[in-house]
Design a protein around this motif. Structure first.
Motif, short mmCIF file in Angstrom:
data_model
loop_
_atom_site.label_atom_id
_atom_site.label_comp_id
_atom_site.label_asym_id
_atom_site.label_seq_id
_atom_site.Cartn_x
_atom_site.Cartn_y
_atom_site.Cartn_z
N THR A 40 -17.13 -18.20 18.89
CA THR A 40 -17.96 -17.58 17.87
C THR A 40 -17.09 -17.09 16.72
O THR A 40 -16.08 -16.43 16.94
N PRO A 100 -22.26 -13.14 13.24
CA PRO A 100 -21.79 -14.35 13.91
C PRO A 100 -22.28 -15.58 13.16
O PRO A 100 -23.39 -16.06 13.38
N ASP A 104 -21.54 -20.33 16.03
CA ASP A 104 -21.54 -20.10 17.47
C ASP A 104 -21.59 -21.45 18.17
O ASP A 104 -22.52 -22.24 17.95
#
Length: 227
Positions: free
Chosen positions: A192, A205, A208
């Motif tokens: 991530t 994030p 991912d």
């Protein structure tokens, strides 16, 4: 932990300028351009289940937009390097003990305890304001770890990232934090990339992935649920 956004990716084909100039000028003894065959028909994305009703609420993601002002910690001259990372983590845990039940007792004994779970801090300008921000890792039970990022701006010390996972390695790439974590699937890992978002004023994030590592070893402590 809560599930993050979908994995993002984009492939870019770079064509050297010299190659373009050569093609246009007809380089070589043959002259002119040669056909590469019929051009395949472009296929655009096809929408599936067009009658599927829209979502009524957003899906949960893990750690995104979770910020908190840390009170009771002085930052001399606004320089985070002059503040002990343990002091910051202790203040954060004391303010939200229910969120850190698994590490609260150990952090309270820092820095006197030899088993203090707060690891040394790293400093990098993650927000792009020209000042160092602080990245801290805190060991948790079952081979888990909290990754926390703090920034100081406008006279406030603020936590802008708080993620917990079965962390394998952490890398700094420019202003991005890349976290590699154990996956539940044997031979795979989560990767991530966290980046600062100026609109949300938090680390998000932004990429991912689950990647094949080639190893068939199953981690002793699988990562938290990413439901």
């Amino acid at each position: 932990m809560k599930k993050g956004p979908g994995r993002l990716g984009r492939s870019v084909l770079a064509v050297p300028t010299a190659a373009l100039l050569c093609a246009c000028a007809g380089c070589g003894d043959q002259g002119g351009l040669e056909s590469a065959g019929p051009t395949p028909t472009a296929v655009g994305p096809e929408r599936l289940w067009p009658t599927l009703p829209p979502a009524t609420r957003a899906a949960d993601d893990y750690g995104a937009e979770e910020t908190a002002v840390v009170k009771g910690v002085e930052v001399p001259g606004g320089k985070l390097r002059d503040v002990d990372p343990v002091t910051i983590v202790r203040a954060r845990v004391a303010a939200a003990p229910d969120d850190y039940k698994d590490i609260a007792a150990d952090v309270a004994d820092c820095p006197a305890s030899k088993d203090c779970p707060v690891l040394g801090g790293y400093y990098r300008d993650l927000t792009g304001d020209g000042r160092d921000d602080l990245l801290v890792a805190v060991r948790a039970p079952h081979r888990q770890a909290y990754l926390q990022t703090y920034t100081y701006s406008g006279g406030k010390l603020t936590q802008i990232m708080d993620d917990k996972d079965a962390v394998l390695k952490v890398h700094l790439a420019g202003r991005n934090i890349v976290v590699r974590a154990a996956a539940d699937l044997s031979g795979y890992e989560y990767r991530t990339s966290w980046s600062y978002d100026g609109h949300q004023k938090a680390m998000l994030p932004t990429r991912d992935e689950i990647l094949r590592t080639g190893s068939s070893h199953t981690p002793d402590a699988p990562s938290p649920s990413r439901s």
